[in-house]
Enzyme design. Structure first.
Site, short mmCIF file in Angstrom:
data_model
loop_
_atom_site.label_atom_id
_atom_site.label_comp_id
_atom_site.label_asym_id
_atom_site.label_seq_id
_atom_site.Cartn_x
_atom_site.Cartn_y
_atom_site.Cartn_z
N TYR A 146 0.82 -1.22 0.00
CA TYR A 146 0.00 0.00 0.00
C TYR A 146 0.86 1.27 0.00
CZ TYR A 146 -4.74 -1.81 0.77
OH TYR A 146 -5.97 -2.38 0.64
N LYS A 197 3.19 -15.07 1.90
CA LYS A 197 3.50 -15.89 0.72
C LYS A 197 5.01 -16.09 0.71
CE LYS A 197 1.48 -16.92 -2.79
NZ LYS A 197 1.11 -18.30 -3.25
N ASP A 230 -2.82 -17.94 0.06
CA ASP A 230 -3.81 -18.58 -0.81
C ASP A 230 -4.49 -19.74 -0.07
OD1 ASP A 230 -1.36 -19.89 -0.89
OD2 ASP A 230 -1.49 -20.44 -3.01
N ASP A 254 -6.44 -7.04 3.84
CA ASP A 254 -7.58 -6.40 3.18
C ASP A 254 -8.47 -7.47 2.55
OD1 ASP A 254 -9.09 -4.22 2.14
OD2 ASP A 254 -8.11 -4.52 0.20
C1 IPM Z 1 -10.48 -1.22 3.82
C2 IPM Z 1 -10.71 -0.54 2.50
C3 IPM Z 1 -9.55 0.41 2.23
C4 IPM Z 1 -8.29 -0.42 2.12
C5 IPM Z 1 -9.75 1.33 1.01
C6 IPM Z 1 -11.00 2.14 1.12
C7 IPM Z 1 -8.56 2.22 0.80
O1 IPM Z 1 -10.88 -1.50 1.50
O2 IPM Z 1 -10.36 -0.52 4.83
O3 IPM Z 1 -10.44 -2.44 3.85
O4 IPM Z 1 -7.98 -0.98 1.05
O5 IPM Z 1 -7.60 -0.53 3.13
MG MG Z 2 -10.98 -3.48 2.20
#
Ligand code: IPM
Ligand code: MG
Length: 374
Positions: A146, A197, A230, A254
């Protein structure tokens, strides 16, 4: 009953889509708590996401980050709006939540997936597979792919393009989130499953090494296992109850938390807490948000499920304000309302009573009144 009054500073950021309407239901619960003279809150509201883009041209202002720092906790709704999908990354509504996590150092995103007894049948999985499910996903939330550099889209000499993102984790980043996971496990069922992974990614290999090492040094009383991401996705669907605490990086967390939420019936039900390092004043920066998004397709129609947002507030009471009793009241009230057969559209099933956002809020407040006679 012991009446104790403290005043807490909460920054409320409803955001976009269904955010404002589900946050409104929390507002009503806050007013109820104040009316009962349990707690007193100092609430400050501000704009984030598309709402802030429309007003100020940025997804979040520095001033809002500063206010977040100065608050006891942040209650966040959701951000995202298809009308801003075409703009550059720095102008996306989603930047608001990413920036808050990053700038407040909120590295541990706690995403519980706990099933309400009354909703065992609402899951798309067989009741026997999910009955009693209680998983805590600890997602690293300020690192990994990220935020890793280099990132971007570049134009190659032949005119085609190359998109780049980079997964990076350092020993310190892995250790601090792993500590949160091990510490939580000790208060739960004493098991941690670390997910990466390591068969393909160096960052995953390091993740596994650091977990193993930290476990040996500081947490050997906790049962640690390792799983490839996975396989973990598959195991979560096959036999989710094998898990207690799952700890993983930003991207896998996520994905796996969305998956886990559906085991409990609906994305609309689940809360989250994102905690940061301890500040010099002994408090830790913290933000609470449901794991669902802004759901623009159902916004403003009084059909969204407010439970994920309300449970996020219960987590706020528990983790930031150390008010276990009030948190439990709210969780119990929700449990009772569901047991009575009230359902929002996302968790509706035959024979149940379908209610809107506001009516679900009414029912939870009514239940609180019944449960808590002050
Ligand atoms: C989450 C959301 C966020 C992320 C987005 C909105 C940036 O999907 O909090 O899970 O990917 O972290
Ligand atoms: Mg999310």
């Amino acid at each position: 009953m012991n009446i104790q009054k403290d005043s807490f500073k909460i920054l409320v950021l409803p955001g976009d889509g269904i955010g404002p309407e589900v946050v409104q239901q929390v507002r009503r619960i806050i007013e109820w708590l104040e009316k009962k003279h349990r707690l007193s809150f100092h609430l400050t509201y501000d704009l984030v996401g598309a709402a802030s883009l429309a007003e100020y041209g940025v997804p979040i202002r520095d001033e809002v980050i500063k206010k977040a720092w100065e608050s006891d906790a942040v209650l966040f709704g959701s951000v995202g709006d298809p009308r801003w999908a075409h703009v550059g990354f720095d102008k996306r509504p989603e930047v608001a939540i990413l920036k808050l996590r990053h700038e407040l150092g909120l590295f541990a995103n706690l995403r519980p997936a706990k099933i309400f007894d009354a909703l065992t049948d609402a899951s798309t999985l067989k009741p026997d597979v999910v009955r009693g499910l209680d998983i805590m996903i600890v997602r690293e939330s300020v690192g990994g792919v990220y935020f890793g550099e280099p990132r971007g889209i570049e134009v190659l000499p032949d005119g085609s393009k190359r998109g780049v993102n980079t997964e990076i984790y350092t020993t310190a980043e892995i250790e601090r989130v792993a500590r949160v996971a091990f510490t939580l496990a000790r208060k739960r069922f004493n098991r941690v499953c670390s997910v990466e992974k390591s068969n393909v990614m160096e960052s995953g290999l390091l993740w596994k090494e650091v977990l193993t090492d930290l476990h040996r040094r500081e947490f050997s009383d906790v049962v640690l296992s390792h799983m490839l991401a996975d396989n973990c996705a598959m195991q979560l669907v096959r036999d989710p109850r094998q898990f207690d605490v799952l700890v993983t990086g930003n991207l896998f967390g996520d994905l796996l938390s969305d998956l886990a939420s559906m085991l409990t019936g609906s994305l609309g039900l689940l809360p989250s807490a994102t905690l940061g390092a301890m500040r010099p004043d002994g408090k830790c920066a913290a933000l609470y948000e449901p794991i669902h998004g802004s759901a623009p397709d159902i916004a403003g129609r009084d059909i969204a499920n407010p439970i994920g947002q309300i449970l996020s507030f219960a987590m706020l009471l528990r983790y930031s304000l150390n008010r276990q009793e009030e948190a439990l009241w709210i969780e119990n009230a929700i449990s009772h309302v569901l047991a009575k057969g009230l359902r929002t559209a996302d968790i509706m099933s035959e024979g149940m009573i379908c209610v809107g956002t506001e009516a679900m809020g009414d029912a939870i407040l009514g239940q609180l009144d019944q449960l808590v006679k002050v």
